[in-house]
Design a protein around this motif. Structure first.
Motif, PDB file in Angstrom:
ATOM      1  N   GLY A   6      -8.494   8.234  -2.372  1.00 50.91           N
ATOM      2  CA  GLY A   6      -9.924   8.496  -2.190  1.00 50.91           C
ATOM      3  C   GLY A   6     -10.186   9.351  -0.963  1.00 50.91           C
ATOM      4  N   THR A   7      -9.414   9.109   0.098  1.00 51.15           N
ATOM      5  CA  THR A   7      -9.587   9.893   1.327  1.00 51.15           C
ATOM      6  C   THR A   7      -9.205  11.357   1.095  1.00 51.15           C
ATOM      7  N   VAL A   8      -8.080  11.557   0.417  1.00 52.11           N
ATOM      8  CA  VAL A   8      -7.632  12.937   0.137  1.00 52.11           C
ATOM      9  C   VAL A   8      -8.683  13.652  -0.708  1.00 52.11           C
ATOM     10  N   GLN A   9      -9.153  12.969  -1.739  1.00 46.33           N
ATOM     11  CA  GLN A   9     -10.166  13.573  -2.609  1.00 46.33           C
ATOM     12  C   GLN A   9     -11.414  13.936  -1.818  1.00 46.33           C
TER      13      GLN A   9
ATOM     14  N   ALA B 196       0.842  -1.207   0.000  1.00 43.64           N
ATOM     15  CA  ALA B 196       0.000   0.000   0.000  1.00 43.64           C
ATOM     16  C   ALA B 196       0.875   1.254   0.000  1.00 43.64           C
ATOM     17  N   ARG B 197       1.974   1.202   0.770  1.00 42.02           N
ATOM     18  CA  ARG B 197       2.870   2.366   0.829  1.00 42.02           C
ATOM     19  C   ARG B 197       3.457   2.627  -0.561  1.00 42.02           C
ATOM     20  N   ARG B 198       3.877   1.576  -1.237  1.00 44.93           N
ATOM     21  CA  ARG B 198       4.431   1.732  -2.582  1.00 44.93           C
ATOM     22  C   ARG B 198       3.372   2.321  -3.527  1.00 44.93           C
ATOM     23  N   SER B 199       2.171   1.793  -3.419  1.00 50.23           N
ATOM     24  CA  SER B 199       1.085   2.239  -4.290  1.00 50.23           C
ATOM     25  C   SER B 199       0.763   3.721  -4.050  1.00 50.23           C
ATOM     26  N   ALA B 200       0.688   4.112  -2.755  1.00 48.37           N
ATOM     27  CA  ALA B 200       0.343   5.501  -2.419  1.00 48.37           C
ATOM     28  C   ALA B 200       1.449   6.454  -2.875  1.00 48.37           C
ATOM     29  N   VAL B 201       2.703   6.074  -2.627  1.00 49.12           N
ATOM     30  CA  VAL B 201       3.828   6.935  -3.036  1.00 49.12           C
ATOM     31  C   VAL B 201       3.824   7.081  -4.558  1.00 49.12           C
ATOM     32  N   GLY B 202       3.589   5.973  -5.254  1.00 52.26           N
ATOM     33  CA  GLY B 202       3.544   6.009  -6.715  1.00 52.26           C
ATOM     34  C   GLY B 202       2.455   6.949  -7.212  1.00 52.26           C
ATOM     35  N   ALA B 203       1.300   6.879  -6.555  1.00 48.81           N
ATOM     36  CA  ALA B 203       0.169   7.724  -6.978  1.00 48.81           C
ATOM     37  C   ALA B 203       0.487   9.200  -6.749  1.00 48.81           C
ATOM     38  N   PHE B 204       1.062   9.519  -5.590  1.00 44.88           N
ATOM     39  CA  PHE B 204       1.312  10.926  -5.268  1.00 44.88           C
ATOM     40  C   PHE B 204       2.488  11.504  -6.055  1.00 44.88           C
ATOM     41  N   ARG B 205       3.366  10.640  -6.564  1.00 45.14           N
ATOM     42  CA  ARG B 205       4.481  11.140  -7.385  1.00 45.14           C
ATOM     43  C   ARG B 205       3.982  11.609  -8.745  1.00 45.14           C
ATOM     44  N   GLN B 206       2.907  10.996  -9.229  1.00 47.00           N
ATOM     45  CA  GLN B 206       2.387  11.389 -10.545  1.00 47.00           C
ATOM     46  C   GLN B 206       1.312  12.453 -10.333  1.00 47.00           C
ATOM     47  N   ARG B 207       1.762  13.685 -10.135  1.00 49.85           N
ATOM     48  CA  ARG B 207       0.821  14.750  -9.740  1.00 49.85           C
ATOM     49  C   ARG B 207      -0.218  15.030 -10.831  1.00 49.85           C
TER      50      ARG B 207
ATOM     51  N   LEU C 271      -1.612  12.955 -12.709  1.00 48.44           N
ATOM     52  CA  LEU C 271      -2.682  11.957 -12.597  1.00 48.44           C
ATOM     53  C   LEU C 271      -3.601  12.264 -11.426  1.00 48.44           C
ATOM     54  N   LEU C 272      -3.075  12.977 -10.441  1.00 45.92           N
ATOM     55  CA  LEU C 272      -3.891  13.333  -9.280  1.00 45.92           C
ATOM     56  C   LEU C 272      -4.709  14.575  -9.558  1.00 45.92           C
ATOM     57  N   PHE C 273      -4.053  15.541 -10.218  1.00 45.51           N
ATOM     58  CA  PHE C 273      -4.628  16.864 -10.351  1.00 45.51           C
ATOM     59  C   PHE C 273      -5.894  16.881 -11.219  1.00 45.51           C
ATOM     60  N   PHE C 274      -5.792  16.337 -12.438  1.00 48.78           N
ATOM     61  CA  PHE C 274      -6.938  16.425 -13.345  1.00 48.78           C
ATOM     62  C   PHE C 274      -8.151  15.639 -12.835  1.00 48.78           C
ATOM     63  N   PRO C 275      -7.943  14.412 -12.353  1.00 48.71           N
ATOM     64  CA  PRO C 275      -9.117  13.686 -11.822  1.00 48.71           C
ATOM     65  C   PRO C 275      -9.777  14.396 -10.647  1.00 48.71           C
ATOM     66  N   MET C 276      -8.979  15.121  -9.859  1.00 45.30           N
ATOM     67  CA  MET C 276      -9.571  15.817  -8.718  1.00 45.30           C
ATOM     68  C   MET C 276     -10.251  17.106  -9.168  1.00 45.30           C
ATOM     69  N   LEU C 277      -9.650  17.747 -10.179  1.00 46.05           N
ATOM     70  CA  LEU C 277     -10.158  19.038 -10.646  1.00 46.05           C
ATOM     71  C   LEU C 277     -11.455  18.889 -11.449  1.00 46.05           C
ATOM     72  N   PHE C 278     -11.518  17.863 -12.271  1.00 46.91           N
ATOM     73  CA  PHE C 278     -12.641  17.725 -13.194  1.00 46.91           C
ATOM     74  C   PHE C 278     -13.999  17.703 -12.468  1.00 46.91           C
ATOM     75  N   PRO C 279     -14.157  16.881 -11.421  1.00 45.79           N
ATOM     76  CA  PRO C 279     -15.450  16.905 -10.710  1.00 45.79           C
ATOM     77  C   PRO C 279     -15.743  18.269 -10.084  1.00 45.79           C
ATOM     78  N   LEU C 280     -14.681  18.973  -9.684  1.00 46.68           N
ATOM     79  CA  LEU C 280     -14.897  20.294  -9.072  1.00 46.68           C
ATOM     80  C   LEU C 280     -15.358  21.306 -10.119  1.00 46.68           C
ATOM     81  N   ILE C 281     -14.819  21.195 -11.332  1.00 46.10           N
ATOM     82  CA  ILE C 281     -15.251  22.101 -12.406  1.00 46.10           C
ATOM     83  C   ILE C 281     -16.737  21.870 -12.702  1.00 46.10           C
TER      84      ILE C 281
END
Lengths: 256, 261
Positions: B119-122, B15-26, B28-38
């Motif tokens: 999911g928690t951060v979002q 899980a730690r590897r998965s979370a670090v990998g996800a947060f390194r690819q900003r 991939l984080l930014f657009f999925p989080m932004l789109f629902p907000l738009i």
């Protein structure tokens, strides 16, 4: 001129061929507008009961005009994706080397976008008619609506091709798509402009796409409004984005 | 070394590897989080007149709509989780892991753990945006906590779906191609109007049979109604059912992926 036409025809043919034979390309182009038509015209039809909602042909036609023009814009956007893919795969560089007239490359992609949208636009129109859409405009007015779609497709394709040629990577996708998506949704999508309130009303009032969509709805209803303004705005956007796409091509040429 | 660690520790490491990998690819984080907000910002204002329809359950359309970014964000989480696991399949990382004593359950649950963090951060971001735009919660502070819990449960459920698809398809591109279908289920639900106010009968029928409606209605009930046990039970029930079914199907899929190595 012959060289320009030769390159244009070749690139357009390839673009259309790839679109038609590759379901992964054509299916999303068709599914998305159909899905928006179903979701908006079906799910939100109760909006026509809001006091002061007075679009005569009904909510399906109200949404069709938006979806029709949106599909035209996205026909252009999807072509931008194809250009980006061609650069990423190295095909576009070989195309640049072999083309006797490079402006023909842009024209070819634009023509490809147009042909792609004509397929999608036809399917969306048939779907709306099957869903019972009322059409109150006459033949000339409906031709005007088609003209708006062509203008929208032309401008959006030039924008998308410009961005793709500047960035030359598939990662340009969000940058190609997002501004078009946001600009479209900052127009009166669900209710007429007069019923919008707050910041969306303020933004919609100055959004050039609002005039195009209102004009499209007017033509469909047989009561044209802002038609000249809409065509002038689309022509202006076409000229600006043609310059942008040409600069994108120059940037790609410099990059080699 | 790994053989001596418990399943819990193995899950934690993956899980730690998965979370670090996800947060390194900003990106991939930014657009999925932004789109629902738009969409929330635009639709929250553009559809505000909908509250004038007789029988509409609240005077604030933003409050009604707030559930949508949570579910939409959860769908993006499923794509992230699926793409990430599919990448591990494509690059051969899963094959290399198969050579270690790491248990297949740990591999699967660990990957989903990363998605859970995302999911928690979002969910926290969407909640803060809701509060910042003036949405009040009829169920109070306790309701906000339950809303977060339900949102995380929904994210986990969609992440298990992404994981299952990744194991079955083994291709990131195929997972991306599934996204429009998830998006369709969101729009063919009670996302924009309550089911009883949907005019088109066929649409109302589809929305009624669409489980996404109940996920939305569970979240929404805490914002606009207060404590509605039935809506919450359906929200939690459908998300737990989705997670359970996907995990049950993913387990043999993971085993067969590992056996093939």
């Amino acid at each position: 001129m012959r060289r320009f036409a030769y390159v244009t025809r070749g690139v357009a043919w390839r673009s259309i061929h790839n679109t038609v034979v590759n379901p992964a390309i054509i299916v999303p182009s068709i599914i998305f507008p159909l899905f928006f038509l179903v979701a908006f015209a079906g799910g939100l039809s109760r909006i026509s009961d809001i006091p002061r909602f007075d679009y005569k042909p009904g909510y399906t036609a109200f949404q069709f005009a938006f979806v029709f023009l949106q599909s035209a814009a996205f026909g252009g956007v999807f072509t931008g994706f194809a250009v980006a893919r061609d650069f990423q795969s190295g095909f576009a560089r070989r195309l640049l080397l072999s083309s006797p007239n490079r402006s023909g490359i842009i024209a070819g992609y634009v023509l490809g976008a147009l042909m792609r949208w004509l397929i999608v636009g036809t399917i969306v129109t048939v779907a709306a008619l099957l869903a019972g859409m009322n059409v109150e405009g006459d033949g000339i007015q409906l031709t005007g609506l088609l003209g708006l779609g062509l203008g929208m497709n032309f401008a959006a394709a030039l924008w998308a091709i410009g961005v793709a040629m500047f960035l030359r990577t598939e990662q340009a996708g969000p940058l190609i798509q997002m501004p078009v998506f946001v600009a479209l949704f900052l127009a009166p999508v669900y209710v007429p402009l007069s019923l919008l309130t707050g910041w969306v009303h303020a933004v919609s009032s100055v959004n050039p796409i609002t005039a195009v969509i209102e004009s499209g709805r007017g033509l469909l209803a047989g009561s044209p409004v802002k038609v000249l303004l809409a065509f002038l705005l689309l022509a202006g956007a076409g000229v600006v984005f043609a310059g942008f796409a040409r600069r994108g091509l120059a940037s790609a040429e410099r990059a080699g | 070394m790994v053989a001596q660690t418990s399943l819990f520790e193995q899950v934690g490491a993956v899980a730690r590897r998965s979370a670090v990998g996800a947060f390194r690819q900003r990106a991939l984080l930014f657009f999925p989080m932004l789109f629902p907000l738009i969409l929330f910002a635009i639709n929250g204002s553009a559809l505000s007149k909908v509250t004038e329809i007789p029988g509409f359950p609240t005077h604030s359309y933003r409050a009604f709509l707030l559930a949508m970014p949570f579910v939409q964000g959860a769908m993006f989480v499923s794509i992230n989780a699926g793409t990430s696991l599919a990448r591990d399949v494509e690059t051969g990382f899963l094959n290399r892991l198969a050579l270690t004593p790491l248990r297949s359950e740990a591999m699967l649950l660990g990957q989903l753990g990363g998605a859970l963090v995302l999911g928690t951060v979002q969910a926290i971001v969407y909640l803060l945006v809701g509060i910042a735009t003036g949405v009040t919660f009829a169920s109070g502070v306790g309701g906000v906590l339950v809303l977060l819990l339900l949102s995380i449960t929904i994210s986990f459920a969609f992440a298990t779906l992404g994981g299952l698809l990744a194991l079955r398809l083994g291709s990131g591109e195929a997972i991306q191609g599934i996204f429009p279908l998830l998006f369709v289920t969101l729009f063919l639900s009670s996302s924009s109007l309550p089911r009883n106010l949907i005019k088109a009968e066929w649409f109302k029928e589809v929305a009624t049979y669409n489980p996404v409606s109940y996920l939305l209605e569970g979240l929404r009930s805490l914002v606009i109604q207060g404590w509605n046990a039935q809506a919450l039970a359906k929200g939690f029930g459908f998300s737990i059912a989705l997670a359970t079914i996907c995990l049950l199907l993913a387990r043999p899929a993971m085993k067969s992926r590992l056996v093939r190595t």
